[in-house]
Design a protein around this motif. Structure first.
Motif, PDB file in Angstrom:
ATOM      1  N   VAL A   1       0.626  -1.325  -0.391  1.00 45.77           N
ATOM      2  CA  VAL A   1       0.232  -0.236  -0.495  1.00 45.77           C
ATOM      3  C   VAL A   1       0.768   1.280  -0.160  1.00 45.77           C
ATOM      4  N   THR A   2       0.487   1.836  -1.120  1.00 46.13           N
ATOM      5  CA  THR A   2       1.535   3.357  -0.762  1.00 46.13           C
ATOM      6  C   THR A   2       0.655   4.550  -0.255  1.00 46.13           C
ATOM      7  N   PRO A   3       1.235   5.015   0.585  1.00 54.10           N
ATOM      8  CA  PRO A   3       1.191   5.764   1.907  1.00 54.10           C
ATOM      9  C   PRO A   3       0.405   6.817   1.300  1.00 54.10           C
ATOM     10  N   PRO A   4      -0.439   7.322   1.533  1.00 49.00           N
ATOM     11  CA  PRO A   4      -1.336   8.831   0.961  1.00 49.00           C
ATOM     12  C   PRO A   4      -0.922  10.143   0.653  1.00 49.00           C
ATOM     13  N   ASN A   5      -0.673  10.863   0.030  1.00 46.10           N
ATOM     14  CA  ASN A   5      -0.159  12.377  -0.138  1.00 46.10           C
ATOM     15  C   ASN A   5      -0.948  12.779  -0.353  1.00 46.10           C
ATOM     16  N   PRO A   6      -0.836  13.985   1.168  1.00 41.40           N
ATOM     17  CA  PRO A   6      -2.018  14.746   1.687  1.00 41.40           C
ATOM     18  C   PRO A   6      -2.440  15.799   0.222  1.00 41.40           C
ATOM     19  N   ASP A   7      -1.566  16.070  -0.187  1.00 39.27           N
ATOM     20  CA  ASP A   7      -2.261  17.183  -2.112  1.00 39.27           C
ATOM     21  C   ASP A   7      -2.800  15.768  -2.088  1.00 39.27           C
ATOM     22  N   GLU A   8      -2.659  14.946  -2.441  1.00 40.63           N
ATOM     23  CA  GLU A   8      -3.579  13.940  -3.539  1.00 40.63           C
ATOM     24  C   GLU A   8      -5.170  14.128  -2.685  1.00 40.63           C
ATOM     25  N   LEU A   9      -5.425  14.165  -1.630  1.00 46.53           N
ATOM     26  CA  LEU A   9      -6.355  14.228  -0.786  1.00 46.53           C
ATOM     27  C   LEU A   9      -7.450  14.873  -1.424  1.00 46.53           C
ATOM     28  N   LYS A  10      -8.639  14.232  -1.865  1.00 43.52           N
ATOM     29  CA  LYS A  10      -9.275  15.131  -2.179  1.00 43.52           C
ATOM     30  C   LYS A  10     -10.828  16.113  -0.502  1.00 43.52           C
ATOM     31  N   LEU A  11     -10.113  17.024  -0.502  1.00 41.82           N
ATOM     32  CA  LEU A  11     -11.648  17.629   1.011  1.00 41.82           C
ATOM     33  C   LEU A  11     -12.582  18.197   0.623  1.00 41.82           C
ATOM     34  N   ASP A  12     -13.765  18.274   1.247  1.00 40.11           N
ATOM     35  CA  ASP A  12     -15.106  19.288   1.009  1.00 40.11           C
ATOM     36  C   ASP A  12     -14.963  19.653   1.854  1.00 40.11           C
ATOM     37  N   LEU A  13     -14.953  21.100   2.401  1.00 38.71           N
ATOM     38  CA  LEU A  13     -14.942  22.034   3.701  1.00 38.71           C
ATOM     39  C   LEU A  13     -16.524  22.250   3.810  1.00 38.71           C
ATOM     40  N   ALA A  14     -17.364  21.994   4.626  1.00 39.66           N
ATOM     41  CA  ALA A  14     -18.319  23.244   4.596  1.00 39.66           C
ATOM     42  C   ALA A  14     -18.422  23.954   6.610  1.00 39.66           C
ATOM     43  N   ALA A  15     -18.976  25.044   6.115  1.00 31.09           N
ATOM     44  CA  ALA A  15     -17.775  26.235   7.186  1.00 31.09           C
ATOM     45  C   ALA A  15     -19.945  26.891   7.693  1.00 31.09           C
ATOM     46  N   ASP A  16     -20.436  26.809   9.087  1.00 31.66           N
ATOM     47  CA  ASP A  16     -21.514  27.032   9.933  1.00 31.66           C
ATOM     48  C   ASP A  16     -21.579  28.704   9.313  1.00 31.66           C
ATOM     49  N   GLY A  17     -21.836  29.032   8.055  1.00 32.84           N
ATOM     50  CA  GLY A  17     -21.851  30.900   8.347  1.00 32.84           C
ATOM     51  C   GLY A  17     -21.030  31.151   7.021  1.00 32.84           C
TER      52      GLY A  17
ATOM     53  N   VAL B   1      -7.219  26.039   7.557  1.00 36.08           N
ATOM     54  CA  VAL B   1      -7.856  24.532   8.213  1.00 36.08           C
ATOM     55  C   VAL B   1      -7.840  23.279   6.857  1.00 36.08           C
ATOM     56  N   ASP B   2      -7.619  23.761   6.009  1.00 33.55           N
ATOM     57  CA  ASP B   2      -7.759  22.937   4.653  1.00 33.55           C
ATOM     58  C   ASP B   2      -6.490  21.858   4.293  1.00 33.55           C
ATOM     59  N   GLY B   3      -5.316  22.719   5.012  1.00 37.73           N
ATOM     60  CA  GLY B   3      -3.698  21.915   4.683  1.00 37.73           C
ATOM     61  C   GLY B   3      -3.621  21.429   5.680  1.00 37.73           C
ATOM     62  N   GLU B   4      -4.157  21.895   7.215  1.00 37.21           N
ATOM     63  CA  GLU B   4      -4.128  21.063   8.309  1.00 37.21           C
ATOM     64  C   GLU B   4      -4.528  19.467   8.486  1.00 37.21           C
ATOM     65  N   LEU B   5      -6.052  19.589   7.874  1.00 33.16           N
ATOM     66  CA  LEU B   5      -6.211  18.561   7.731  1.00 33.16           C
ATOM     67  C   LEU B   5      -5.887  17.674   6.919  1.00 33.16           C
ATOM     68  N   ARG B   6      -5.309  17.738   5.631  1.00 32.56           N
ATOM     69  CA  ARG B   6      -5.067  16.878   4.805  1.00 32.56           C
ATOM     70  C   ARG B   6      -3.722  16.411   5.426  1.00 32.56           C
ATOM     71  N   ARG B   7      -2.844  17.594   6.059  1.00 31.47           N
ATOM     72  CA  ARG B   7      -2.203  16.809   6.350  1.00 31.47           C
ATOM     73  C   ARG B   7      -2.505  14.968   8.191  1.00 31.47           C
ATOM     74  N   PHE B   8      -2.940  15.784   8.913  1.00 30.81           N
ATOM     75  CA  PHE B   8      -3.136  15.109   9.914  1.00 30.81           C
ATOM     76  C   PHE B   8      -4.598  13.854   9.052  1.00 30.81           C
TER      77      PHE B   8
ATOM     78  N   VAL C   1      -4.694   7.778   7.760  1.00 32.87           N
ATOM     79  CA  VAL C   1      -5.015   6.616   7.793  1.00 32.87           C
ATOM     80  C   VAL C   1      -3.757   5.833   7.749  1.00 32.87           C
ATOM     81  N   ALA C   2      -2.275   6.780   7.456  1.00 34.12           N
ATOM     82  CA  ALA C   2      -0.769   5.137   6.955  1.00 34.12           C
ATOM     83  C   ALA C   2      -0.813   5.570   8.585  1.00 34.12           C
TER      84      ALA C   2
END
Length: 208
Positions: free
Chosen positions: A127-143, A155-162, A167-168
């Motif tokens: 299994v090739t470990p995931p690259n944060p830049d390859e993650l697809k992220l749909d971010l929704a905010a309350d307001g 937040v987007d970048g921090e969440l991708r890295r974490f 998962v790895a």
């Protein structure tokens, strides 16, 4: 959709050892079995924070969520390779000391999974470990204000890295790794032993 391999040219009742090996791998390394190599992490919770983000790391992020069930798509060529997508749902909060803003994130984690053969008759799934830049992220905010804070705090970048790191790490847990190492030789021994005729006591006595 999984791409179907072209049938190998061979006699209707016989084939070469090379053909047999290729046919065996096609039958053994199915999407369902590949998914079984990572499904041990499905349903696992994600819980992290508080984690500093943004300028000066003053804002603190806390998140809770869950890993979903993966899907698999076979890629063309050899070795046998699949692209897996693992969904992750997260609810998280940014604490700015004086106020809190809430967000939801739907994340798709892509993995490349490849099946290899070894000389000691094993199928090893890498299994090739995931690259944060390859993650697809749909971010929704309350307001509107929450959306602005999300961009300021990155937040987007921090969440991708974490999420990529989390998962790895889950995929390298011993019980998950064990499902990606299949000893075919043992299975052959068991199958052969089950087919061998058992001699009764009377047969042994009459043969003396």
């Amino acid at each position: 959709m999984v791409e179907q391999a072209e049938p190998l040219a061979s006699d209707t009742t016989r084939c070469t050892y090379e053909e047999f090996g290729a046919l065996f791998f096609r039958a053994a390394v199915t999407p369902e079995r590949i998914l079984g190599a990572v499904d041990g992490i499905a349903g696992e919770p994600i819980d992290f924070g508080p984690m500093g983000v943004g300028p000066g790391r003053i804002a603190q992020v806390t998140a809770k969520g869950q890993i979903g069930e993966a899907t698999a798509t076979q890629l063309p060529g050899t070795p046998i390779t699949y692209k897996l997508v693992i969904p992750v749902d997260l609810d998280f909060t940014i604490n700015l000391q004086v106020e809190k803003e809430r967000f939801h994130a739907s994340v798709e984690v892509p993995l490349i999974v490849t099946a290899h053969a070894t000389p000691d008759l094993r199928i090893v799934v890498d299994v090739t470990p995931p690259n944060p830049d390859e993650l697809k992220l749909d971010l929704a905010a309350d307001g509107l204000r929450a959306g602005l804070l999300g961009r300021i705090a990155n937040v987007d970048g921090e969440l991708r890295r974490f999420v990529a790191k989390y998962v790895a790490r889950e995929l390298e847990k011993p019980h998950i790794v064990a499902t990606r190492n299949i000893d075919v030789g043992v299975s052959i021994d068991v199958a052969w032993a089950g087919m061998a005729p058992r001699r009764s006591i009377e047969d042994v006595a009459s043969a003396r």
